[in-house]
Design an enzyme around this catalytic site. Sequence first.
Site, PDB file in Angstrom:
ATOM      1  N   ALA A  89     -45.626 108.289  -2.859  1.00 32.41           N
ATOM      2  CA  ALA A  89     -45.604 106.822  -2.818  1.00 32.41           C
ATOM      3  C   ALA A  89     -46.948 106.189  -2.479  1.00 32.41           C
ATOM      4  O   ALA A  89     -47.128 104.990  -2.691  1.00 32.41           O
ATOM      5  CB  ALA A  89     -44.534 106.350  -1.822  1.00 32.41           C
ATOM      6  N   GLY A  97     -49.789 107.182  -3.885  1.00 31.47           N
ATOM      7  CA  GLY A  97     -50.705 107.381  -5.011  1.00 31.47           C
ATOM      8  C   GLY A  97     -50.888 106.113  -5.830  1.00 31.47           C
ATOM      9  O   GLY A  97     -50.228 105.098  -5.592  1.00 31.47           O
ATOM     10  N   HIS A 130     -59.259 106.902 -20.927  1.00 32.53           N
ATOM     11  CA  HIS A 130     -58.657 106.702 -19.603  1.00 32.53           C
ATOM     12  C   HIS A 130     -59.748 106.610 -18.533  1.00 32.53           C
ATOM     13  O   HIS A 130     -60.893 106.976 -18.758  1.00 32.53           O
ATOM     14  CB  HIS A 130     -57.713 107.859 -19.246  1.00 32.53           C
ATOM     15  CG  HIS A 130     -56.373 107.771 -19.905  1.00 32.53           C
ATOM     16  ND1 HIS A 130     -56.128 108.282 -21.158  1.00 32.53           N
ATOM     17  CD2 HIS A 130     -55.203 107.212 -19.487  1.00 32.53           C
ATOM     18  CE1 HIS A 130     -54.866 108.056 -21.486  1.00 32.53           C
ATOM     19  NE2 HIS A 130     -54.277 107.397 -20.493  1.00 32.53           N
ATOM     20  N   LYS A 183     -58.806 110.639 -14.169  1.00 37.86           N
ATOM     21  CA  LYS A 183     -57.759 111.423 -14.859  1.00 37.86           C
ATOM     22  C   LYS A 183     -58.198 112.883 -14.971  1.00 37.86           C
ATOM     23  O   LYS A 183     -59.325 113.171 -15.370  1.00 37.86           O
ATOM     24  CB  LYS A 183     -57.479 110.834 -16.247  1.00 37.86           C
ATOM     25  CG  LYS A 183     -56.300 111.511 -16.928  1.00 37.86           C
ATOM     26  CD  LYS A 183     -55.746 110.680 -18.060  1.00 37.86           C
ATOM     27  CE  LYS A 183     -54.606 111.384 -18.778  1.00 37.86           C
ATOM     28  NZ  LYS A 183     -53.439 111.608 -17.915  1.00 37.86           N
TER      29      LYS A 183
HETATM   30  N1  LIG Z   1     -45.761 108.893 -17.552  1.00 33.82           N
HETATM   31  C1  LIG Z   1     -46.536 107.804 -17.384  1.00 33.82           C
HETATM   32  O1  LIG Z   1     -46.233 106.705 -17.898  1.00 33.82           O
HETATM   33  C2  LIG Z   1     -47.764 107.924 -16.492  1.00 33.82           C
HETATM   34  C3  LIG Z   1     -48.574 106.803 -16.243  1.00 33.82           C
HETATM   35  C4  LIG Z   1     -49.637 106.949 -15.351  1.00 33.82           C
HETATM   36  C5  LIG Z   1     -49.888 108.187 -14.739  1.00 33.82           C
HETATM   37  N2  LIG Z   1     -49.093 109.256 -15.057  1.00 33.82           N
HETATM   38  C6  LIG Z   1     -49.269 110.584 -14.415  1.00 33.82           C
HETATM   39  O2  LIG Z   1     -48.754 110.493 -13.082  1.00 33.82           O
HETATM   40  C7  LIG Z   1     -49.427 111.460 -12.271  1.00 33.82           C
HETATM   41  C8  LIG Z   1     -49.983 110.795 -11.009  1.00 33.82           C
HETATM   42  O3  LIG Z   1     -51.006 109.875 -11.397  1.00 33.82           O
HETATM   43  P1  LIG Z   1     -51.743 108.947 -10.310  1.00 33.82           P
HETATM   44  O4  LIG Z   1     -52.824 108.263 -11.074  1.00 33.82           O
HETATM   45  O5  LIG Z   1     -50.743 108.145  -9.558  1.00 33.82           O
HETATM   46  O6  LIG Z   1     -52.382 110.077  -9.350  1.00 33.82           O
HETATM   47  P2  LIG Z   1     -52.666 109.983  -7.774  1.00 33.82           P
HETATM   48  O7  LIG Z   1     -53.198 108.638  -7.391  1.00 33.82           O
HETATM   49  O8  LIG Z   1     -53.490 111.216  -7.461  1.00 33.82           O
HETATM   50  O9  LIG Z   1     -51.221 110.111  -7.113  1.00 33.82           O
HETATM   51  C9  LIG Z   1     -50.534 111.314  -6.973  1.00 33.82           C
HETATM   52  C10 LIG Z   1     -49.848 111.202  -5.619  1.00 33.82           C
HETATM   53  O10 LIG Z   1     -48.947 112.313  -5.479  1.00 33.82           O
HETATM   54  C11 LIG Z   1     -49.054 112.731  -4.141  1.00 33.82           C
HETATM   55  N3  LIG Z   1     -48.548 114.092  -3.996  1.00 33.82           N
HETATM   56  C12 LIG Z   1     -48.882 115.192  -4.707  1.00 33.82           C
HETATM   57  N4  LIG Z   1     -48.210 116.258  -4.243  1.00 33.82           N
HETATM   58  C13 LIG Z   1     -47.446 115.813  -3.201  1.00 33.82           C
HETATM   59  C14 LIG Z   1     -46.528 116.443  -2.313  1.00 33.82           C
HETATM   60  N5  LIG Z   1     -46.266 117.757  -2.392  1.00 33.82           N
HETATM   61  N6  LIG Z   1     -45.923 115.683  -1.369  1.00 33.82           N
HETATM   62  C15 LIG Z   1     -46.156 114.346  -1.295  1.00 33.82           C
HETATM   63  N7  LIG Z   1     -47.023 113.685  -2.093  1.00 33.82           N
HETATM   64  C16 LIG Z   1     -47.653 114.424  -3.050  1.00 33.82           C
HETATM   65  C17 LIG Z   1     -50.530 112.641  -3.829  1.00 33.82           C
HETATM   66  O11 LIG Z   1     -50.736 112.678  -2.438  1.00 33.82           O
HETATM   67  P3  LIG Z   1     -52.236 112.993  -1.851  1.00 33.82           P
HETATM   68  O12 LIG Z   1     -53.031 111.761  -2.154  1.00 33.82           O
HETATM   69  O13 LIG Z   1     -51.968 113.201  -0.411  1.00 33.82           O
HETATM   70  O14 LIG Z   1     -52.729 114.199  -2.591  1.00 33.82           O
HETATM   71  C18 LIG Z   1     -50.844 111.275  -4.452  1.00 33.82           C
HETATM   72  O15 LIG Z   1     -50.552 110.231  -3.542  1.00 33.82           O
HETATM   73  C19 LIG Z   1     -50.485 112.102 -13.162  1.00 33.82           C
HETATM   74  O16 LIG Z   1     -49.947 113.298 -13.716  1.00 33.82           O
HETATM   75  C20 LIG Z   1     -50.689 111.065 -14.269  1.00 33.82           C
HETATM   76  O17 LIG Z   1     -51.186 111.606 -15.471  1.00 33.82           O
HETATM   77  C21 LIG Z   1     -48.041 109.145 -15.911  1.00 33.82           C
END
Ligand SMILES: NC(=O)c1ccc[n+]([C@@H]2O[C@H](COP(=O)([O-])OP(=O)(O)OC[C@H]3O[C@@H](n4cnc5c(N)ncnc54)[C@H](OP(=O)(O)O)[C@@H]3O)[C@@H](O)[C@H]2O)c1
Length: 270
Positions: free
Chosen positions: A9, A11, A156, A160
């Site tokens: 949450a 991220g 992007h 990414k």
């Molecule tokens: N499908 C879609 O429409 C769409 C759109 C946008 C993005 N995405 C994808 O969504 C993913 C996340 O993107 P983002 O830009 O939001 O990345 P981000 O800012 O790095 O967010 C990921 C979050 O997940 C947390 N996390 C990871 N492992 C965890 C665990 N075991 N327990 C609790 N929290 C955990 C991270 O915490 P920490 O900060 O503590 O590491 C971080 O807060 C990527 O794969 C991206 O490609 C998909």
Amino acid sequence: MTRIAIMGASGRMGRMLVQAVLEDEHADLGGAVVRSGSSLVGVDIGELCGLGRAGVTAVGSLDRIIDDFDVLIDFTTPATTLDNLAFCAEHGKGMVIGTTGLDAEQSNQLEAYAKRLPLVFAANMSTGVNLSLNLLATAAKALGDAGFDIEVIEAHHRHKVDAPSGTALMMGRAVADALGRDLDQCGVFSRVGQCGPRRSDEIGFATVRGGDIVGEHTVMFVAEGERIEITHKASSRMTFARGAARAAGWVAGRAPGHYDMQDVLGLKHG
Ligand SMILES: NC(=O)c1ccc[n+]([C@@H]2O[C@H](COP(=O)([O-])OP(=O)(O)OC[C@H]3O[C@@H](n4cnc5c(N)ncnc54)[C@H](OP(=O)(O)O)[C@@H]3O)[C@@H](O)[C@H]2O)c1
């Protein structure tokens, strides 16, 4: 009302998802998970996201909110998503998964879990992109075997970590499927040096990374004398978050299976 929990949450997408669920009149925010041991555990998630008090505090593990949600929305990392699939399968929860970058083995594991729980998995949750997939299939059928070369370009933000984007691959696959081609055979992901002339059945991919670009995808159909381009540009991550909240409401209570946004939006043909 669907009770929704958000994984990751804090991220970039996690914060948007919290906002989208709080704004959704058909959803209740049941919980929000941040990394175990994080200083954010215990903080009100609405305040963390700059939205004012939500009355839901961030927890460090799903166990802590096991009775508070029906569907988990997960935009994190492939390894975390697989852990959460195991948890949700065991405890009768649905999932909406936006995480990209799963390798072949991880994708196979996801498919195995889809026999045990209902999940929506889409590399792009936006309505516009999912409509574009339909337009691409139509264009490919008309143009792809009529002397038009097909190329996919995506751009992007600099953070990414995977390439090409999951959305670019979805678009390439939509085109390949419409033409009866196998993307694993006809996809070209790198051209450098003396790579020779283009094969007519290639689907080429090019990647741009920089700054704060939210997500842009163009598929070009290029012939001698004319070019058609189908482009989608996302200007706010809220479009993905709203799509995910909508998917969570849709998937709650469904039979186990792997669904996608075409299912959620009712865009599937026959
Ligand atoms: N499908 C879609 O429409 C769409 C759109 C946008 C993005 N995405 C994808 O969504 C993913 C996340 O993107 P983002 O830009 O939001 O990345 P981000 O800012 O790095 O967010 C990921 C979050 O997940 C947390 N996390 C990871 N492992 C965890 C665990 N075991 N327990 C609790 N929290 C955990 C991270 O915490 P920490 O900060 O503590 O590491 C971080 O807060 C990527 O794969 C991206 O490609 C998909």
